[in-house]
Design a protein around this motif. Structure first.
Motif, PDB file in Angstrom:
ATOM      1  N   TYR A 214       0.863  -1.172   0.000  1.00  0.00           N
ATOM      2  CA  TYR A 214       0.000   0.000   0.000  1.00  0.00           C
ATOM      3  C   TYR A 214       0.905   1.229   0.000  1.00  0.00           C
ATOM      4  CZ  TYR A 214      -3.108   3.734   1.337  1.00  0.00           C
ATOM      5  OH  TYR A 214      -3.800   4.914   1.350  1.00  0.00           O
ATOM      6  N   LEU A 230      -6.871   4.760   6.418  1.00  0.00           N
ATOM      7  CA  LEU A 230      -5.643   4.075   6.007  1.00  0.00           C
ATOM      8  C   LEU A 230      -4.414   4.887   6.373  1.00  0.00           C
ATOM      9  CD1 LEU A 230      -6.695   2.607   2.534  1.00  0.00           C
ATOM     10  CD2 LEU A 230      -6.828   1.558   4.808  1.00  0.00           C
ATOM     11  N   THR A 235      -1.141   2.406   7.178  1.00  0.00           N
ATOM     12  CA  THR A 235      -1.287   1.209   6.367  1.00  0.00           C
ATOM     13  C   THR A 235      -0.044   0.966   5.512  1.00  0.00           C
ATOM     14  OG1 THR A 235      -3.675   1.546   6.299  1.00  0.00           O
ATOM     15  CG2 THR A 235      -2.724   0.127   4.597  1.00  0.00           C
ATOM     16  N   ARG A 238      -1.509  -4.981   1.664  1.00  0.00           N
ATOM     17  CA  ARG A 238      -2.837  -5.383   1.208  1.00  0.00           C
ATOM     18  C   ARG A 238      -2.881  -6.889   1.017  1.00  0.00           C
ATOM     19  NH1 ARG A 238      -4.589  -6.607  -3.699  1.00  0.00           N
ATOM     20  NH2 ARG A 238      -2.726  -5.779  -4.724  1.00  0.00           N
ATOM     21  N   TYR A 243      -6.767  -4.050   3.819  1.00  0.00           N
ATOM     22  CA  TYR A 243      -5.507  -3.354   4.063  1.00  0.00           C
ATOM     23  C   TYR A 243      -5.094  -3.559   5.515  1.00  0.00           C
ATOM     24  CZ  TYR A 243      -6.334  -1.016  -0.385  1.00  0.00           C
ATOM     25  OH  TYR A 243      -6.547  -0.757  -1.712  1.00  0.00           O
ATOM     26  N   ASN A 245      -1.719  -2.719   8.642  1.00  0.00           N
ATOM     27  CA  ASN A 245      -0.531  -1.929   8.968  1.00  0.00           C
ATOM     28  C   ASN A 245       0.603  -2.833   9.437  1.00  0.00           C
ATOM     29  OD1 ASN A 245      -1.123  -2.565  11.656  1.00  0.00           O
ATOM     30  ND2 ASN A 245      -2.108  -0.603  12.070  1.00  0.00           N
ATOM     31  N   ILE A 251      -7.364  -3.029   8.771  1.00  0.00           N
ATOM     32  CA  ILE A 251      -8.134  -1.797   8.956  1.00  0.00           C
ATOM     33  C   ILE A 251      -9.594  -2.059   8.617  1.00  0.00           C
ATOM     34  CG2 ILE A 251      -8.210   0.668   8.460  1.00  0.00           C
ATOM     35  CD1 ILE A 251      -5.486  -0.478   9.544  1.00  0.00           C
TER      36      ILE A 251
END
Length: 309
Positions: A214, A230, A235, A238, A243, A245, A251
């Motif tokens: 990401y 995000l 983030t 993916r 998504y 972190n 998230i």
């Protein structure tokens, strides 16, 4: 021998202290309030149960040692690590071959397939190397179809092509990955088409999921689905159209209208293979490993080394 998850976690903790963090047995015993001989017995038991696997590798070959470290410090149970090729395409073909090797080792039968660049490369590799003796009997997509023309994101077509090369039966999802709104998603997810794909997801024994970066390209309407969540959550990676972190948190957004396998259903799958492409970042892999979603991994040796260090 059947052991509770609590006992296995305790054995893994002791093994991690001893083998990875260089603690003395006496230091571990003091930490846990037990005797040193008990720690010695626990280390032996960890080896007997497969919590610890001692591997002697050839000089310069550290894939086995890296997999041992992954087993001790993450939810990864096994994997295939590959060396870099002369360019990204060559590396991605090696990674594709590694993913197929894992399917063979697991004797996978009912397979769910994600999307992304590496999945497209997997299709290319299989077209050149058909696997008529594969154990896979059924294949389904894990996410709806994208509206963009790129083959990597045409879920049904990729399922059809992979099933053809593996001699398996394809099952399709006739729904978009990104409908117009949350309301439209709710309507589509109340249909018989969605109920049928839910049945396929519930029967899977293996899921093959691309671990991507990401920001990603395409963007998958992330601003509409997440607003500034995000960015707020830093983030970095993916999986499918989710998504996460670097801490491994996926998230969540009330406005997310993507149609894909629910996280709970993905986590319930016995084998979840994370496949990294040649350009998957260290941060993305680190977050994916910390998410606890993946049980197996196909990645570049150097990427795993960097993520663990």
């Amino acid at each position: 021998m059947h052991c509770s998850q609590e006992k296995l976690n305790r054995l893994a903790h002791v093994a991690r202290r001893y083998y990875l963090e260089d603690w003395k047995q006496s230091e571990i015993a003091r930490e846990l309030g037990v005797s040193r001989p008990l720690i010695s017995r626990m280390l032996s038991e960890a080896r007997e149960l497969g919590v610890v696997k001692i591997t002697v590798g050839l000089p310069g070959s550290d894939s086995a040692a890296l997999l041992d470290r992954l087993r001790l410090s993450t939810t990864i149970r096994d994997g295939v690590l590959v060396e870099d090729g002369p360019d990204d395409d060559a590396t991605n073909q090696r990674l594709s071959e590694g993913a197929v090797q894992l399917l063979r080792q697991l004797r996978s039968r009912r397979l769910g397939i994600g999307w992304g660049h590496l999945i497209g490369q997997l299709v290319t590799w299989l077209e050149a190397h058909p696997q008529p003796d594969s154990t896979v009997t059924d294949i389904c997509p894990l996410v709806g179809n994208a509206s963009i023309p790129a083959r990597n994101y045409q879920s049904n077509e990729n399922v059809r092509l992979i099933a053809q090369q593996l001699g398996a039966a394809p099952h399709f999802i006739y729904l978009p990955a990104l409908p117009e709104s949350v309301e439209e998603k709710q309507l589509l997810c109340s249909t018989e088409i969605y109920r049928q794909i839910q049945l396929q997801w519930a029967q899977m024994d293996t899921a093959l999921v691309n671990i991507g970066n990401y920001p990603s390209s395409p963007d998958f309407a992330s601003l509409v689905r997440y607003g500034d969540l995000l960015q707020q959550n830093r983030t970095c990676g993916r999986l499918l159209v989710y998504y996460f972190n670097e801490e491994g948190s996926v998230i969540q957004s009330d406005q997310d209208f993507a149609i894909q396998i629910p996280l709970d259903a993905l986590k319930a799958c016995p084998n979840v293979i994370g496949v990294c492409s040649a350009n998957t970042s260290v941060r993305a892999l680190r977050g994916a490993l910390r998410s606890g979603i993946f049980t197996h991994l196909t990645a570049r040796t150097d990427l795993v080394k960097a993520a663990l260090n």
